[in-house]
Design an enzyme around this catalytic site. Sequence first.
Site, mmCIF file in Angstrom:
data_model
loop_
_atom_site.group_PDB
_atom_site.id
_atom_site.type_symbol
_atom_site.label_atom_id
_atom_site.label_comp_id
_atom_site.label_asym_id
_atom_site.label_seq_id
_atom_site.Cartn_x
_atom_site.Cartn_y
_atom_site.Cartn_z
ATOM 1 N N VAL A 1 3.541 1.247 2.970
ATOM 2 C CA VAL A 1 3.369 0.286 3.735
ATOM 3 C C VAL A 1 4.128 -1.147 2.995
ATOM 4 O O VAL A 1 3.482 -1.081 1.784
ATOM 5 C CB VAL A 1 1.572 0.104 4.821
ATOM 6 N N LYS B 1 5.558 0.375 7.958
ATOM 7 C CA LYS B 1 5.296 1.862 7.240
ATOM 8 C C LYS B 1 5.648 2.312 7.258
ATOM 9 O O LYS B 1 6.729 3.341 8.622
ATOM 10 C CB LYS B 1 4.340 2.576 7.976
ATOM 11 N N MET C 1 0.723 9.737 3.295
ATOM 12 C CA MET C 1 2.071 9.619 3.930
ATOM 13 C C MET C 1 3.219 8.721 4.075
ATOM 14 O O MET C 1 4.335 8.966 5.103
ATOM 15 C CB MET C 1 0.936 8.461 5.746
ATOM 16 N N GLY C 2 3.182 7.821 3.293
ATOM 17 C CA GLY C 2 4.138 7.340 3.303
ATOM 18 C C GLY C 2 3.859 5.815 1.974
ATOM 19 O O GLY C 2 2.793 5.657 1.536
ATOM 20 N N ASP D 1 -6.851 13.040 10.678
ATOM 21 C CA ASP D 1 -6.917 12.827 9.542
ATOM 22 C C ASP D 1 -8.186 11.797 9.092
ATOM 23 O O ASP D 1 -7.394 10.442 9.012
ATOM 24 C CB ASP D 1 -4.844 11.915 8.416
ATOM 25 N N GLY E 1 1.049 -1.145 0.160
ATOM 26 C CA GLY E 1 0.348 -0.082 -0.028
ATOM 27 C C GLY E 1 0.599 1.342 -0.143
ATOM 28 O O GLY E 1 1.980 0.904 0.615
ATOM 29 N N SER E 2 0.066 2.584 -0.860
ATOM 30 C CA SER E 2 0.850 3.538 -0.508
ATOM 31 C C SER E 2 -0.038 4.769 -0.034
ATOM 32 O O SER E 2 -1.200 4.395 -1.093
ATOM 33 C CB SER E 2 2.208 4.205 -1.895
ATOM 34 N N GLY E 3 0.364 5.947 -0.155
ATOM 35 C CA GLY E 3 -0.974 7.099 0.186
ATOM 36 C C GLY E 3 0.421 8.487 0.589
ATOM 37 O O GLY E 3 2.170 7.898 0.481
#
Length: 508
Positions: free
Chosen positions: A33, A49, A30-31, A149, A26-28
């Site tokens: 995973v 993460k 904030m960084g 958030d 996963g990514s977003g």
Amino acid sequence: MNHSAFISPHITGLLANRYQLKQLIGSGGMGEVFLADDILLGGTPVAVKFLTQTFCNEKMQQDFAREAMLSAALSQKSLHIVRAYDYGVSAEGKPFYVMEYLNGKSLKDLIPMPLPKFLTLTRQICLGLQCAHQGINIDGKIYPLVHRDIKPANILVMPDPILGKLIKILDFGIAKFINYTNTVNTNRGFNGTLPYCSPEQLEGSEIDGRSDIYSLGVMMFEMLTGAKPWQPETDFFGAWYKAHHFEAPKEITTVSPQLKLPQQLNHLIMACLEKKPGDRPQNIAEILKVLDSLEKLSCQTLPTPLASTYNPHFAMSADLPPVLKTNFATLIWPQNKPIQEIVFPQLLDTPQGNLAALWLMLPKQEIKKRVLCQRYSHFVFITSPHPMLLWITLLYNQELGPKWLPCYLDMQNTQNQELVHGLTEYGRYFLICFTLEAPHSCVTVFSSHINNTQRQRLKLWIDQTKSLSHSDQALMSKTLLKQQYKQIQSQILEHLSAKPQVVVANSI
């Protein structure tokens, strides 16, 4: 989450001499995973993460360590917050934290949803937020945590044998740290996701739990309608600043005319979206009070027990197979079992096939009271050092408290494998109750349901057992499960004590 992606080129090898990174999941904003194996715990899967920021000075490292410590402490207090285990800084200077690996769905993938599911999931989200806002006690000082958030992408929904659906809130406390690294100020400056930000958060003002309540209001609106309360012309900061500060939210009835929402719920969501913090619900307890009253009205609570037919001599669940309805009163307590309060599992050979059952002996008055109880099932399985299954049945009533009925099954035993197979095939099992008082007769049979998720897990565990080599460390595995059992009890009771109960009256 994308489970097929590969590790980024800049992140390889063994992290902190403990976590073997495997793949990006996963990514977003904030960084990123990563799925990893904790080699110190025998390869237990964890999620790591990495935050987007790098550390510039020692103070930033200290502040990150403090936020990570608070988040880890918080995660131990609530079932609805993802559990954090460890934190640190990579050799490249990237801060990371380690959390439990959870294979579930993002809340954003379940939107929109029907009202019953909305009530169940929203209530769990609120319980997690309430725990954070109440704060963590460290050395006698209370540290409240604001998420900053709250949005569907930060809510994970997993199947759960007790709750049906279990909510986990991700990234608690991390948004505050990201905010700090961007603004060099732990209390002010903007960071978040624009459609869900409160007006005061966009200002960079001091915020408290009421800011999360505003974000929750946006998310509740979206959970029901599939749309957000505003639709600015662009997604830039200025357009969202104007919407949150000056534009009234849309009406739910306008966005989704087909929804028949209770007026009480509509008022709650609109109150959460008020521009001024003082005009919103002042704490999560106020929101939970409304949700509880709505759940009582719609009877969308935890699974209710099955009704029993009345007989002056015995009671039984209405959905029993014919063989038990006609023959259970003739069942005799096994001679090789002591006359005392015990429970043990046993297969019943019937024309319907092998049916799993729990035989238990209790005082007659206790049995009478427990007929009114709700029934819950939970299963825990470990493969190492020895395949062992913990089968928990709980008879629960708020006034009486819990009656725990745990059974430990050595899964190398073929009879126990057949027993578990019976659980998966029939989808329920039976509690056959005998009186502690003479003549120790069978006076009641309950039926307890096993949901599809539980059945699938049990099938998987049977298959795993068959592929394992022989072990002689059953006692060690039983000891490990006993330790887990204590933790599971507290988690279940935490939920039940906060949940209104609906009980179907029965007689014995």
